[in-house]
Design an enzyme around this catalytic site. Structure first.
Site, PDB file in Angstrom:
ATOM      1  N   HIS A 172      -0.471  -1.987  -9.864  1.00  0.00           N
ATOM      2  CA  HIS A 172      -0.189  -2.105  -8.459  1.00  0.00           C
ATOM      3  C   HIS A 172      -0.958  -1.216  -7.631  1.00  0.00           C
ATOM      4  CE1 HIS A 172       2.311  -2.568  -5.040  1.00  0.00           C
ATOM      5  NE2 HIS A 172       3.458  -2.250  -5.401  1.00  0.00           N
ATOM      6  N   GLY A 173      -2.041  -1.732  -7.043  1.00  0.00           N
ATOM      7  CA  GLY A 173      -2.854  -1.135  -6.302  1.00  0.00           C
ATOM      8  C   GLY A 173      -2.790  -1.504  -4.853  1.00  0.00           C
ATOM      9  N   ALA A 174      -1.508  -1.902  -4.227  1.00  0.00           N
ATOM     10  CA  ALA A 174      -1.171  -2.177  -3.022  1.00  0.00           C
ATOM     11  C   ALA A 174      -0.065  -1.507  -2.213  1.00  0.00           C
ATOM     12  CB  ALA A 174      -0.934  -3.731  -3.047  1.00  0.00           C
ATOM     13  N   ASN A 175       0.165  -1.986  -1.012  1.00  0.00           N
ATOM     14  CA  ASN A 175       1.551  -1.469  -0.562  1.00  0.00           C
ATOM     15  C   ASN A 175       1.606  -0.066  -0.331  1.00  0.00           C
ATOM     16  OD1 ASN A 175       1.766  -4.044  -0.659  1.00  0.00           O
ATOM     17  ND2 ASN A 175       3.802  -4.196  -1.788  1.00  0.00           N
ATOM     18  N   TYR A 177       1.050   2.592  -2.193  1.00  0.00           N
ATOM     19  CA  TYR A 177       1.200   3.582  -3.355  1.00  0.00           C
ATOM     20  C   TYR A 177       0.073   4.117  -3.663  1.00  0.00           C
ATOM     21  CZ  TYR A 177       5.955   1.351  -2.990  1.00  0.00           C
ATOM     22  OH  TYR A 177       6.907   0.905  -2.495  1.00  0.00           O
ATOM     23  N   ARG A 229      -2.980  -5.865  -8.286  1.00  0.00           N
ATOM     24  CA  ARG A 229      -2.308  -6.289  -6.718  1.00  0.00           C
ATOM     25  C   ARG A 229      -3.079  -5.555  -5.920  1.00  0.00           C
ATOM     26  NH1 ARG A 229       3.570  -6.999  -4.277  1.00  0.00           N
ATOM     27  NH2 ARG A 229       3.110  -8.825  -3.155  1.00  0.00           N
TER      28      ARG A 229
END
Length: 382
Positions: A172-175, A177, A229
């Site tokens: 998770h490389g998005a949103n 974080y 992501r």
């Protein structure tokens, strides 16, 4: 040749997914205080075991100091930060795979958005010590040793996902974080090797990806899927953040690592792009990826017609987020030539078919929940 939603998709490492639809990661706010799946969680995912050929879990935090994020009174984010979570994620993998879908576990560190950790300790950890009007707690700068430990935690989380029977992991490389926080000049104001230049700001997500791939090579079957992501851009009024050109440079670096897919997180529509470009975000990234790296994205897909347009013009696989919240059998109906039966809007009657967790039900029932709106969402407001 026109693509069909029922086409099988073969990933770089050899695994084949049935259909071009996938279930995107969505927080269910259903975990226990220490990040374990509940009966509510498992019921939600079991109900969606037919919604697509590939299902991606909500984000799991990899370090004890990396979550939970979100959650709150409705239930917490899920965790994968120690071996005590193995039974939880094994049960989750079993529920998701019961009808033949491939199950991907999304791994994450909340960084400065780890509000659950902050509630307990009075602070959260981020690339830099910053103040933000959106945070009511202190943000402390990660030390080099803490950064290196988190990189290893992503690898250990990957090993647990493999042991639990998942078919892949999504980084998770998005949103907003932690991986995105390192990319952004708003949250990353470091002057060491982890900050400053774009090359330095990219070094953390690259190091995490390499560690994940190292553990996959060591412990996983040959066809284990690895995806990443990404959020295309992060503009701030003061000029900080990062641009599509910056994220595209990261995509080029990730491409050298030979991932199975890139998953583009789009808040609006799947065909959206930068304001100053005639190309969509996915079209820009496609030019930076080799042919074996599949391109996935989400963005307001509520019908088979929209999904078909997406895979023929913008990407290889399309996710139905709110679409699958409304109709858990979205993909099943497409694959059985019943697309005309897909339910496109929520209602009190359809709500009974959704198998939502209590956290989702409470969240979407609030008048001002901050979530992307559901078609006819006002019908279920309290």
């Amino acid at each position: 040749m026109t693509r069909q939603l029922t086409d099988s998709v073969k990933f770089r490492r050899g695994v084949e997914v049935q259909g071009r639809l996938f279930l995107p990661p969505m927080l269910t706010s259903s975990g226990t205080a220490d990040g374990r799946a509940t009966a509510d969680t498992l019921q939600y995912y079991a109900a969606r075991s037919k919604t697509a050929g590939m299902l991606i879990t909500e984000y799991h935090y990899v370090s004890e100091n990396g979550g939970p994020s979100g959650g709150g009174p409705f239930g917490e984010q899920l965790g994968i930060y120690d071996d005590e979570h193995l039974d939880s994620i094994k049960a989750l993998a079993k529920a998701m795979k019961q009808d033949g879908a491939k199950a991907i576990l999304q791994i994450n560190h909340g960084g400065l958005r780890s509000n659950g950790f902050a509630d307990k300790h009075g602070y959260a950890l981020g690339p830099s010590a910053i103040t933000s009007p959106n945070l009511n707690y202190e943000v402390r700068e990660l030390t080099t040793q803490q950064i290196e430990a988190i990189i290893k935690d992503f690898g250990l989380a990957t090993k647990r996902a493999i042991e639990a029977g998942f078919d892949g992991v999504e980084i998770h490389g998005a949103n907003h974080y932690l991986l995105q926080q390192f990319m952004s000049t708003y949250s990353n104001r470091r002057t060491d090797e982890w900050g400053g230049s774009l090359a330095n700001r990219m070094s953390f997500p690259i190091a995490v990806t390499k560690e994940v791939l190292r553990m996959v090579a060591k412990y996983a079957p040959q066809d284990f899927i690895v995806g990443y992501r990404i959020s295309p851009e992060e503009p701030h009024q003061d000029g900080s953040g990062y641009s599509i050109a910056d994220s595209n440079q990261l995509v080029k670096e990730l491409n050298q690592l030979q991932l199975d897919y890139l998953h583009v997180s789009i808040f609006g529509h799947y065909y959206d792009g930068p304001k100053d470009s005639n190309l969509s975000y996915t079209q820009i990234y496609r030019e930076s990826l080799d042919a074996e790296t599949k391109l996935l994205a989400v963005g307001s897909v509520f019908s088979a017609e929209a999904a078909l347009d997406a895979v023929n013009h913008y990407m290889d696989m399309v996710g139905m987020a709110r679409g699958s919240l409304i109709d858990p059998l979205f993909g099943y109906k497409v694959s059985h030539h019943r697309a005309n039966e897909i339910v496109h809007e929520i209602s009190p009657e359809q709500l009974k078919q959704t198998a939502w967790t209590k956290g989702l039900l409470d969240s979407f029932s609030l008048p001002d929940n901050g979530l992307p709106p559901l078609p006819n969402g006002e019908s279920i407001k309290k």
